[in-house]
Design an enzyme around this catalytic site. Sequence first.
Site, PDB file in Angstrom:
ATOM      1  N   ASP A  33       0.857  -1.186   0.000  1.00 12.94           N
ATOM      2  CA  ASP A  33       0.000   0.000   0.000  1.00 12.94           C
ATOM      3  C   ASP A  33       0.892   1.236   0.000  1.00 12.94           C
ATOM      4  O   ASP A  33       2.112   1.137   0.166  1.00 12.94           O
ATOM      5  CB  ASP A  33      -0.967  -0.021   1.177  1.00 12.94           C
ATOM      6  CG  ASP A  33      -0.297   0.134   2.524  1.00 12.94           C
ATOM      7  OD1 ASP A  33       0.910   0.423   2.567  1.00 12.94           O
ATOM      8  OD2 ASP A  33      -0.980  -0.029   3.548  1.00 12.94           O
ATOM      9  N   SER A  34       0.299   2.401  -0.195  1.00 10.87           N
ATOM     10  CA  SER A  34       1.109   3.599  -0.430  1.00 10.87           C
ATOM     11  C   SER A  34       1.486   4.338   0.848  1.00 10.87           C
ATOM     12  O   SER A  34       2.247   5.301   0.794  1.00 10.87           O
ATOM     13  CB  SER A  34       0.334   4.567  -1.323  1.00 10.87           C
ATOM     14  OG  SER A  34      -0.784   5.082  -0.617  1.00 10.87           O
ATOM     15  N   GLY A  35       0.926   3.935   1.978  1.00 16.84           N
ATOM     16  CA  GLY A  35       1.118   4.692   3.202  1.00 16.84           C
ATOM     17  C   GLY A  35      -0.007   5.670   3.475  1.00 16.84           C
ATOM     18  O   GLY A  35      -0.054   6.293   4.532  1.00 16.84           O
ATOM     19  N   GLY A  36      -0.945   5.804   2.532  1.00 17.25           N
ATOM     20  CA  GLY A  36      -2.053   6.737   2.706  1.00 17.25           C
ATOM     21  C   GLY A  36      -2.908   6.424   3.915  1.00 17.25           C
ATOM     22  O   GLY A  36      -3.337   7.322   4.645  1.00 17.25           O
ATOM     23  N   TYR A  37      -3.167   5.133   4.162  1.00 25.15           N
ATOM     24  CA  TYR A  37      -3.998   4.764   5.308  1.00 25.15           C
ATOM     25  C   TYR A  37      -3.278   5.067   6.618  1.00 25.15           C
ATOM     26  O   TYR A  37      -3.884   5.536   7.578  1.00 25.15           O
ATOM     27  CB  TYR A  37      -4.380   3.282   5.253  1.00 25.15           C
ATOM     28  CG  TYR A  37      -5.268   2.874   6.395  1.00 25.15           C
ATOM     29  CD1 TYR A  37      -6.634   3.100   6.350  1.00 25.15           C
ATOM     30  CD2 TYR A  37      -4.732   2.285   7.543  1.00 25.15           C
ATOM     31  CE1 TYR A  37      -7.456   2.747   7.413  1.00 25.15           C
ATOM     32  CE2 TYR A  37      -5.543   1.927   8.607  1.00 25.15           C
ATOM     33  CZ  TYR A  37      -6.913   2.167   8.538  1.00 25.15           C
ATOM     34  OH  TYR A  37      -7.711   1.817   9.596  1.00 25.15           O
ATOM     35  N   ASP A  90      -2.723   8.333  -1.945  1.00 22.28           N
ATOM     36  CA  ASP A  90      -4.064   8.900  -1.828  1.00 22.28           C
ATOM     37  C   ASP A  90      -4.290   9.414  -0.423  1.00 22.28           C
ATOM     38  O   ASP A  90      -3.502   9.155   0.481  1.00 22.28           O
ATOM     39  CB  ASP A  90      -5.113   7.834  -2.154  1.00 22.28           C
ATOM     40  CG  ASP A  90      -5.157   6.718  -1.116  1.00 22.28           C
ATOM     41  OD1 ASP A  90      -4.073   6.344  -0.613  1.00 22.28           O
ATOM     42  OD2 ASP A  90      -6.240   6.207  -0.807  1.00 22.28           O
ATOM     43  N   GLN A 110     -11.706   6.970  -4.273  1.00 26.88           N
ATOM     44  CA  GLN A 110     -12.116   7.531  -2.986  1.00 26.88           C
ATOM     45  C   GLN A 110     -13.499   8.172  -3.139  1.00 26.88           C
ATOM     46  O   GLN A 110     -14.195   7.905  -4.114  1.00 26.88           O
ATOM     47  CB  GLN A 110     -11.064   8.520  -2.479  1.00 26.88           C
ATOM     48  CG  GLN A 110      -9.764   7.872  -2.008  1.00 26.88           C
ATOM     49  CD  GLN A 110      -9.921   7.076  -0.714  1.00 26.88           C
ATOM     50  OE1 GLN A 110     -10.963   7.114  -0.040  1.00 26.88           O
ATOM     51  NE2 GLN A 110      -8.879   6.334  -0.355  1.00 26.88           N
ATOM     52  N   GLY A 127     -10.896   3.679   1.453  1.00 22.61           N
ATOM     53  CA  GLY A 127     -11.767   4.457   2.325  1.00 22.61           C
ATOM     54  C   GLY A 127     -13.033   3.760   2.745  1.00 22.61           C
ATOM     55  O   GLY A 127     -13.990   4.408   3.171  1.00 22.61           O
ATOM     56  N   ASP A 164      -7.439  -7.530   1.660  1.00 18.72           N
ATOM     57  CA  ASP A 164      -6.445  -7.665   2.722  1.00 18.72           C
ATOM     58  C   ASP A 164      -7.064  -7.148   4.006  1.00 18.72           C
ATOM     59  O   ASP A 164      -7.971  -6.312   3.975  1.00 18.72           O
ATOM     60  CB  ASP A 164      -5.180  -6.855   2.414  1.00 18.72           C
ATOM     61  CG  ASP A 164      -5.373  -5.382   2.749  1.00 18.72           C
ATOM     62  OD1 ASP A 164      -4.900  -4.935   3.819  1.00 18.72           O
ATOM     63  OD2 ASP A 164      -6.028  -4.659   1.969  1.00 18.72           O
ATOM     64  N   HIS A 181      -4.285 -20.476  12.165  1.00 18.83           N
ATOM     65  CA  HIS A 181      -5.632 -21.002  11.894  1.00 18.83           C
ATOM     66  C   HIS A 181      -6.456 -19.993  11.111  1.00 18.83           C
ATOM     67  O   HIS A 181      -7.085 -20.331  10.091  1.00 18.83           O
ATOM     68  CB  HIS A 181      -6.364 -21.360  13.182  1.00 18.83           C
ATOM     69  CG  HIS A 181      -7.841 -21.453  12.978  1.00 18.83           C
ATOM     70  ND1 HIS A 181      -8.450 -22.579  12.458  1.00 18.83           N
ATOM     71  CD2 HIS A 181      -8.831 -20.523  13.139  1.00 18.83           C
ATOM     72  CE1 HIS A 181      -9.744 -22.344  12.326  1.00 18.83           C
ATOM     73  NE2 HIS A 181     -10.003 -21.103  12.734  1.00 18.83           N
TER      74      HIS A 181
END
Length: 376
Positions: A92-96, A146, A194, A221, A271, A340
């Site tokens: 991922d881009s780091g946006g989250y 983003d 978004q 988002g 994910d 598990h």
Amino acid sequence: MKFELKGKDTGSKARAGKITTDHGVIETPIFMPVGTVASVKGVHQTELKEDINPDIILGNTYHLYLRPQTNILKKAGGLHKFMNWDRNILTDSGGYQVYSLSARRKIKEEGVKFKSHIDGSYHTFTPENVMEIQRAIGADIIMAFDECTPYPCDYHYAKRSMHMTHRWLDRCMTHLKKTPELYGYSQTLFPIVQGSTYKDLRMESAEYIANAGAEGNAIGGLSVGEPAEEMYAMTEVVTNILPEDKPRYLMGVGTPINILENIALGVDMFDCVMPTRNGRNGMLFTAHGTINIKNKKWEDDFSPLDEEGTSFVDTMYSKAYVRHLFSVNEMLGRQIASIHNLAFYLWLVREARKHILAGDFTPWKDKMVKQMDKRL
């Protein structure tokens, strides 16, 4: 990257597909275990590869940028070699993570200035340097930079943020063309839709992303606290617009039920940290509902952890033993639960694929949703 549709469900928009990259085949729908800091927490690579057996895992640009840092990853020859993983990786881009650091960051048109959660040092992410960082990490699929808006979100803020995300995408695509691949294999950029939970914004964003002509597309988002019904409604709006001949990735989602319902809406890739995070807290997902293994009711239950489970841990250990491990705070308990849950998630998406190809996904999905919506 190449994507082929292999089959469609007759009663929904569910699809079975095949993604091919330089690191191999990804059969969709797929769940990607989260390996935030070059490790799926608590799971050896041998267990990950031979038992859980995902076609692709996820790494996190923000965390890998801070530790071990891109200079170390470059010296190692990229993340695949650093962590000894020869299958696909998505970053991922780091946006989250920037979104989650709301008290530690400032967003401007140029990019985002933020304070490290580790030592308080200041850093800046821009569309350009995030592309360079992801080149250095070396994932097969990389994400455009983003802004992930919070929930609830004011309409005007969501609109401004969405347009900025679109401008950032343009900058990402322009800069990526100027930035060479480092490790002798190709990397594919996915842009991100978004627009918060506003239908008109989601439609506008999906049109913009579709017109960008990328080889795959993501929906962001929608794992930030909104009700599941809102998630499904926005996902359906977006999948009605995103091209059918490109894979669709719903970021950060979710529970097993969320995954099945979104597969029915035409999503291919997922994910979430839930399998490992909830596992470390004693929650086990099964085909017949969720188990809180810490409950006293399992104290003298010597039956297998999950008689229908596909992992070696499911038959090797009893419920009573795993409960005991949690009660004495033994790390093995958290490892067993994580393995598990990840194996269950991979079983679920692969079973979904089988039923899509067989043409009976919808009745199977409806039955599974009822079964899994129970506390055992």
